[in-house]
Scaffold this motif. Structure first.
Motif, PDB file in Angstrom:
ATOM      1  N   GLY A 286     -28.738  36.713  18.930  1.00 56.42           N
ATOM      2  CA  GLY A 286     -28.608  35.873  17.751  1.00 56.42           C
ATOM      3  C   GLY A 286     -27.768  34.629  17.975  1.00 56.42           C
ATOM      4  N   GLY A 287     -27.594  34.240  19.239  1.00 60.98           N
ATOM      5  CA  GLY A 287     -26.796  33.059  19.556  1.00 60.98           C
ATOM      6  C   GLY A 287     -25.357  33.354  19.899  1.00 60.98           C
ATOM      7  N   VAL A 288     -24.919  34.609  19.726  1.00 62.13           N
ATOM      8  CA  VAL A 288     -23.531  34.970  20.005  1.00 62.13           C
ATOM      9  C   VAL A 288     -23.180  34.716  21.470  1.00 62.13           C
ATOM     10  CG1 VAL A 288     -21.908  36.911  20.116  1.00 62.13           C
ATOM     11  CG2 VAL A 288     -23.379  36.626  18.119  1.00 62.13           C
ATOM     12  N   LEU A 289     -24.120  34.984  22.383  1.00 70.24           N
ATOM     13  CA  LEU A 289     -23.839  34.844  23.807  1.00 70.24           C
ATOM     14  C   LEU A 289     -23.787  33.398  24.287  1.00 70.24           C
ATOM     15  CD1 LEU A 289     -25.875  37.896  25.127  1.00 70.24           C
ATOM     16  CD2 LEU A 289     -23.398  37.543  25.331  1.00 70.24           C
ATOM     17  N   THR A 290     -24.046  32.449  23.396  1.00 71.55           N
ATOM     18  CA  THR A 290     -23.814  31.048  23.754  1.00 71.55           C
ATOM     19  C   THR A 290     -22.329  30.711  23.690  1.00 71.55           C
ATOM     20  OG1 THR A 290     -24.023  30.210  21.491  1.00 71.55           O
ATOM     21  CG2 THR A 290     -26.057  30.418  22.791  1.00 71.55           C
ATOM     22  N   GLY A 291     -21.546  31.594  23.082  1.00 69.51           N
ATOM     23  CA  GLY A 291     -20.107  31.361  22.936  1.00 69.51           C
ATOM     24  C   GLY A 291     -19.736  30.575  21.704  1.00 69.51           C
ATOM     25  N   LYS A 292     -20.701  30.253  20.861  1.00 76.13           N
ATOM     26  CA  LYS A 292     -20.426  29.377  19.718  1.00 76.13           C
ATOM     27  C   LYS A 292     -19.528  30.016  18.664  1.00 76.13           C
ATOM     28  CE  LYS A 292     -24.768  28.944  18.417  1.00 76.13           C
ATOM     29  NZ  LYS A 292     -25.944  28.520  17.623  1.00 76.13           N
ATOM     30  N   TYR A 293     -19.439  31.365  18.657  1.00 72.76           N
ATOM     31  CA  TYR A 293     -18.656  32.042  17.621  1.00 72.76           C
ATOM     32  C   TYR A 293     -17.295  32.523  18.133  1.00 72.76           C
ATOM     33  CZ  TYR A 293     -23.198  32.217  15.291  1.00 72.76           C
ATOM     34  OH  TYR A 293     -24.401  31.880  14.719  1.00 72.76           O
ATOM     35  N   ARG A 294     -16.850  32.053  19.271  1.00 67.92           N
ATOM     36  CA  ARG A 294     -15.610  32.559  19.857  1.00 67.92           C
ATOM     37  C   ARG A 294     -14.395  32.233  18.987  1.00 67.92           C
ATOM     38  NH1 ARG A 294     -15.013  29.765  25.131  1.00 67.92           N
ATOM     39  NH2 ARG A 294     -13.387  31.288  25.640  1.00 67.92           N
ATOM     40  N   HIS A 295     -14.397  31.056  18.380  1.00 71.41           N
ATOM     41  CA  HIS A 295     -13.216  30.623  17.631  1.00 71.41           C
ATOM     42  C   HIS A 295     -13.477  30.362  16.152  1.00 71.41           C
ATOM     43  CE1 HIS A 295     -11.458  30.330  21.568  1.00 71.41           C
ATOM     44  NE2 HIS A 295     -12.322  29.401  21.942  1.00 71.41           N
ATOM     45  N   SER A 296     -14.731  30.113  15.800  1.00 69.25           N
ATOM     46  CA  SER A 296     -15.055  29.827  14.404  1.00 69.25           C
ATOM     47  C   SER A 296     -16.552  29.999  14.202  1.00 69.25           C
ATOM     48  CB  SER A 296     -14.637  28.396  14.035  1.00 69.25           C
ATOM     49  OG  SER A 296     -15.370  27.453  14.811  1.00 69.25           O
ATOM     50  N   THR A 297     -17.001  29.792  12.966  1.00 64.40           N
ATOM     51  CA  THR A 297     -18.430  29.882  12.650  1.00 64.40           C
ATOM     52  C   THR A 297     -18.957  28.481  12.373  1.00 64.40           C
ATOM     53  OG1 THR A 297     -18.178  32.095  11.707  1.00 64.40           O
ATOM     54  CG2 THR A 297     -20.147  30.852  11.088  1.00 64.40           C
TER      55      THR A 297
ATOM     56  N   ARG B  84     -29.370  34.148   4.946  1.00 62.63           N
ATOM     57  CA  ARG B  84     -30.609  34.807   5.376  1.00 62.63           C
ATOM     58  C   ARG B  84     -30.509  35.345   6.794  1.00 62.63           C
ATOM     59  NH1 ARG B  84     -34.199  30.017   3.104  1.00 62.63           N
ATOM     60  NH2 ARG B  84     -33.241  29.033   4.922  1.00 62.63           N
ATOM     61  N   MET B  85     -29.737  34.661   7.656  1.00 67.11           N
ATOM     62  CA  MET B  85     -29.740  34.982   9.077  1.00 67.11           C
ATOM     63  C   MET B  85     -28.490  35.729   9.541  1.00 67.11           C
ATOM     64  SD  MET B  85     -32.626  33.557  10.015  1.00 67.11           S
ATOM     65  CE  MET B  85     -32.630  33.155  11.759  1.00 67.11           C
ATOM     66  N   ARG B  86     -27.487  35.821   8.688  1.00 66.37           N
ATOM     67  CA  ARG B  86     -26.204  36.379   9.113  1.00 66.37           C
ATOM     68  C   ARG B  86     -26.331  37.811   9.617  1.00 66.37           C
ATOM     69  NH1 ARG B  86     -20.980  35.050   8.960  1.00 66.37           N
ATOM     70  NH2 ARG B  86     -19.506  36.782   9.105  1.00 66.37           N
ATOM     71  N   ALA B  87     -27.252  38.572   9.046  1.00 65.37           N
ATOM     72  CA  ALA B  87     -27.409  39.972   9.459  1.00 65.37           C
ATOM     73  C   ALA B  87     -27.829  40.087  10.929  1.00 65.37           C
ATOM     74  CB  ALA B  87     -28.443  40.660   8.576  1.00 65.37           C
ATOM     75  N   LEU B  88     -28.431  39.047  11.490  1.00 67.19           N
ATOM     76  CA  LEU B  88     -28.827  39.067  12.893  1.00 67.19           C
ATOM     77  C   LEU B  88     -27.633  38.881  13.828  1.00 67.19           C
ATOM     78  CD1 LEU B  88     -32.037  36.818  12.705  1.00 67.19           C
ATOM     79  CD2 LEU B  88     -31.909  39.323  12.710  1.00 67.19           C
ATOM     80  N   VAL B  89     -26.541  38.365  13.280  1.00 67.56           N
ATOM     81  CA  VAL B  89     -25.379  37.999  14.089  1.00 67.56           C
ATOM     82  C   VAL B  89     -24.217  38.972  13.920  1.00 67.56           C
ATOM     83  CG1 VAL B  89     -23.682  36.173  14.529  1.00 67.56           C
ATOM     84  CG2 VAL B  89     -26.055  35.577  13.994  1.00 67.56           C
ATOM     85  N   ASP B  90     -23.978  39.411  12.709  1.00 71.57           N
ATOM     86  CA  ASP B  90     -22.801  40.224  12.389  1.00 71.57           C
ATOM     87  C   ASP B  90     -22.565  41.408  13.327  1.00 71.57           C
ATOM     88  OD1 ASP B  90     -21.793  38.692  10.386  1.00 71.57           O
ATOM     89  OD2 ASP B  90     -22.630  39.863   8.738  1.00 71.57           O
TER      90      ASP B  90
END
Length: 312
Positions: A209-220, A230-236
């Protein structure tokens, strides 16, 4: 882009596949058309769409994108079946009637006579025999050249394989399964079993869900999936402490290789044993460009370290 044989079948696909989950909803039609053309220019051939993608609009956008390029350039996969609700929306369904109706609707909207691969989605409310009966009908009529499974766990996939073996001439070409550094251990036995059986693996959500790009390391980021209701359930599920630690390992590996975390995570999934193609779902052209910039094989010592942190 390389081409790979899907298990022991005659189906050959590009090692990256393009998904249409957001087309017609978060991705405007014009941008989707441009993305497919760019994907094809780089040698990409495999497109996967479903009747629920883009809140039901992706099939029409996919047809618009394929039209100027030509159906012959693509390996077209349809995932699942659906039933229309009273309000006009669609819901996933594995019922025979729903599947065949939505399959014919998809062919008409895609402006094609057949698809290369129909992936039957698991529906716990419907007997597997009924769901497989629908794909058998499409296969025997020539409207689906190959068949596969999506969303099946180990036990249900084994049951499906047993049933298909009893239907002479109905081989299983591929299984669609979530596969990333964060999820690899969960499907290890399933992937090993289907690979041994000569079935190809479509790695879904290789970037978690994009987590492995590192984009969520410090913020959203405000334009990210985690910021979308709509898409948050794919990431949480991938933002807990354990998965954050694994993501940090990917980031450190990327820094050591002077590559992006996206490139390292996607290449790891794409080149994993048994994987035929890794399915990407960029929402914008800039994301697709970032994906296409990478892909060089990972050094074996780095692969071994990533295998270890993935629990393999």
């Amino acid at each position: 882009m390389d081409f790979r044989q899907c298990g022991s079948s005659g189906l050959r696909v590009s090692d990256l596949g393009l998904g249409t989950l957001t087309w017609g909803r978060d991705t405007e039609a014009a941008e989707a058309v441009d993305m497919l053309a760019r994907f094809a220019d780089e040698g990409g051939s495999f497109i996967e769409c479903g009747p629920l993608d883009g809140d039901g609009r992706a099939l029409d956008v996919c047809a618009e994108a394929i039209r100027p390029l030509g159906r012959h350039r693509f390996v077209l996969a349809l995932r699942g079946g659906a039933r229309r609700l009273p309000d006009g929306s669609w819901a996933s369904s594995g019922a025979r009637g729903d599947m065949l109706r939505s399959f014919d609707d998809a062919l008409a909207r895609l402006e094609v006579d057949d698809v290369d691969l129909w992936l039957a989605s698991y529906d716990p409310s419907i007997p597997v025999e009924e769901t497989l009966g629908a794909v058998e009908t499409a296969y025997r009529s020539g409207r689906a050249r190959y068949i596969g499974l999506a969303g099946f766990g180990l036990w249900d996939a084994a049951q499906a394989l047993t049933l298909l073996h009893s239907l002479k001439g109905i081989p299983l070409a591929a299984i669609h399964v979530p596969f990333s550094i964060l999820t690899a251990s969960e499907s290890l036995e399933l992937r090993n079993r289907v690979t041994d059986a000569g079935i190809g693996v479509i790695a879904a959500s290789p970037l978690a869900g994009g987590v492995l790009t590192g984009k969520y390391r410090h913020s959203t980021p405000p334009d990210s999936r985690a910021a979308s209701a709509r898409m948050r359930a794919l990431v949480d599920p991938f933002l807990d402490a354990e998965n954050r630690a694994i993501t940090e390992g990917v980031v450190r590996a990327a820094e050591g290789l002077d590559r992006t975390p996206l490139d390292v995570a996607l290449t790891w999934a794409k080149d994993a044993a048994g994987v035929t193609t890794a399915l990407i779902g960029p929402r914008a052209s800039r994301q697709l460009e970032q994906i296409l910039e990478g892909g060089a094989p990972l050094p074996q010592p780095i692969r071994r370290v990533l295998d270890e942190i993935a629990g393999l």
